[in-house]
Design an enzyme around this catalytic site. Structure first.
Site, PDB file in Angstrom:
ATOM      1  N   VAL A  89       0.739  -1.084  -0.099  1.00 54.85           N
ATOM      2  CA  VAL A  89      -0.006  -0.016   0.114  1.00 54.85           C
ATOM      3  C   VAL A  89       1.006   1.243  -0.061  1.00 54.85           C
ATOM      4  CG1 VAL A  89      -1.723   1.234   1.216  1.00 54.85           C
ATOM      5  CG2 VAL A  89      -1.968  -1.052   1.003  1.00 54.85           C
ATOM      6  N   ALA A 134       4.403   4.031   3.050  1.00 53.85           N
ATOM      7  CA  ALA A 134       4.111   2.815   2.324  1.00 53.85           C
ATOM      8  C   ALA A 134       4.414   1.734   3.318  1.00 53.85           C
ATOM      9  CB  ALA A 134       4.784   2.598   0.941  1.00 53.85           C
ATOM     10  N   LYS A 135       3.726   0.508   3.018  1.00 50.74           N
ATOM     11  CA  LYS A 135       3.787  -0.592   4.030  1.00 50.74           C
ATOM     12  C   LYS A 135       3.376  -1.842   2.784  1.00 50.74           C
ATOM     13  CE  LYS A 135       5.224  -1.565   8.075  1.00 50.74           C
ATOM     14  NZ  LYS A 135       6.036  -1.040   9.041  1.00 50.74           N
ATOM     15  N   GLY A 136       4.288  -3.005   3.302  1.00 54.14           N
ATOM     16  CA  GLY A 136       3.926  -4.027   2.455  1.00 54.14           C
ATOM     17  C   GLY A 136       3.823  -5.268   3.593  1.00 54.14           C
TER      18      GLY A 136
END
Ligand code: NAD
Length: 445
Positions: A89, A134-136
């Site tokens: 995201v 962001a992050k994943g």
């Protein structure tokens, strides 16, 4: 109106499910409402109200720019193909390329990743580094996977997100369940696809691949700098001060070591095995050596008296550092906290419901998005070094980290006086104001 969640992120669904002979890891259900991420959004709403941000801007800041969901078929050691679900995201790229870790954990789900991505936007903005958030994550259990399986999963995740990642676009890093090893695989897979070595696509790499000196202790160092800055405001002399640290992993042990170096007596430490108390002060370096020799655990540490994990929170110390996990200071235990300051090494250790009681008690809280931002700051330095093809000395990295952390603390502190709010809400105000003003200058985007 603000409570409405408009679920309109640009969603690319790239799942490639194998038709037969596949198994599938069901992503974890979305967690209940009173989770740390919901707590974060409550503070975001409060700061937005105080800033008087328009409704249009509210949704610009709240809704992620991009959400990608990927199906990742991976050959397991058994010969069977298992399909995992992964996410990335991008919450915001207004300040620069987005930055955020990759989490490998069974509880990962899109909702959580969305909120963690927003968290990164605020954290980068509060320390004034030119990154978006962001992050994943991948819903998987790395503890039950072999190194080969994890490598194939990491490479599949990277391949699926080749168009998303990039040194000027989106720069991942380690998070729960991933570390330098996984970042090396990501860097290698990405570099192969571009036909050249591109270290700046990811941070948190092993030193030999362009990782930065000082990254391991960076978060603990930021905790120390912000704790000392807070003590100065409260007129606590570090050489007469005491602290208790929950969590003796990367963040907690480095924070304890560095605080001890600055004179603070560490009266209690804890890890998953239990909590350990010594009224004369714990020899932190000795406890670290014990942990190293004892499979990473403090279990059986005899130079301090065992106490319960709950009791650690109620000790009459000056500084309490939660550095283990989220949601540990809640309405249930907040009343018995005696510390004058809480410095949040962990992400989301305090529930929003505990905030009011903490404020009534006059406890200063240096919030997570400020206190633990030393890690992302040195990640930024890693990226800068990779881009200029040069390595900085540890001394330079530490000096610059300390300055960034201290400047950020001062700005948040001044904002808290101006708006007459806690440091937590002030940190959100600083971050949201920065992103919103940048957006206004840029227009469009
Ligand atoms: P880690 O895995 O190295 O350490 C976690 C520690 O907490 C371990 O000692 C573990 O035993 C202990 N722990 C777990 N549950 C506990 C419990 N119930 N009671 C007491 N101790 C418990 O993790 P870390 O990298 O130190 O991260 C800790 C926190 O800091 C997390 O919230 C993480 O998101 C946050 N954080 C880490 C970084 C970083 O650079 N590592 C950066 C920003 C935020």
């Amino acid at each position: 109106m603000h409570k409405q969640l408009i679920d309109i992120g640009l969603t690319f669904y790239l799942s490639t499910y194998y038709k037969s002979k596949m198994s599938y890891i069901e992503p974890a259900p979305i967690k209940d409402k009173d989770n740390p991420l919901e707590s974060m959004m409550q503070r975001f709403d409060k700061a937005v109200d105080l800033l008087g941000i328009s409704e249009e801007m509210y949704y610009i800041l709240k809704v992620p720019r991009k959400q990608v969901t990927v199906g990742l078929p991976v050959m397991m050691d058994s010969g069977k193909i298992q399909t995992f679900e992964g996410y990335r995201v991008i919450h915001s790229t207004i300040l620069g390329p987005s930055k955020g870790g990759i989490r490998f954990d069974p509880d990962v789900n899109l909702d959580e990743v969305r909120a963690l991505a927003a968290w990164m936007t605020w954290k980068c903005a509060v320390v004034d580094i030119p990154y978006g958030g962001a992050k994943g994550g991948v819903a998987c259990n790395p503890r039950e996977m072999s190194s080969g399986e994890i490598e194939r999963l990491m490479r599949a995740y990277t391949t699926a997100l080749l168009d998303v990642f990039g040194p000027d676009q989106d720069i991942p890093a380690p998070d729960m369940g991933t570390g330098p090893r996984e970042m090396a695989w990501l860097m290698d897979e990405y570099s192969k696809s571009k036909g050249m070595t591109i270290p700046a696509v990811v941070t948190g790499k092993p030193l030999v691949l362009g990782g930065s000196l000082g990254r391991t202790e960076a978060t603990g160092r930021g905790v120390m700098v912000s704790a000392l800055a807070g003590m100065e405001k409260l007129r606590i002399n570090p050489y007469r001060a005491t602290a208790a640290v929950q969590g003796f992993g990367n963040v907690g042990s480095h924070a304890a070591l560095l605080l001890r170096e600055r004179g603070v007596a560490i009266h209690a430490i804890s890890d998953i095995s239990g909590a350990y108390y010594n009224s004369k002060g714990i020899d932190v370096a000795d406890a670290v050596a014990y942990r190293e020799a004892n499979n990473g655990s403090l279990e059986g540490y005899t130079k301090a008296e065992p106490i319960s994990g709950d009791d650690l929170f109620t000790l009459p110390v000056d500084v309490l550092v939660p550095a283990a996990k989220e949601d540990v200071i809640t309405r249930k235990n907040v009343a018995s906290i005696q510390a004058r300051m809480i410095v949040e090494g962990a992400n989301g250790p305090t529930s929003a419901k505990a905030d009011d009681i903490i404020n009534e008690k006059g406890i200063m809280v240096v919030p997570d998005i400020l206190a633990n931002a030393g890690g992302v700051t040195v990640s930024y330095f890693e990226w800068v070094q990779n881009r200029i093809g040069y390595k900085w000395t540890l001394e330079r990295i530490n000096r610059r980290t300390d300055r960034i952390m201290k400047d950020a603390f001062d700005k948040v502190y001044e904002t808290s006086l101006k708006y007459k709010v806690s440091l937590r809400i002030a940190a959100y105000i600083v971050a949201i104001d920065k992103v919103a003003s940048t957006y206004k200058y840029r227009g469009g985007f």
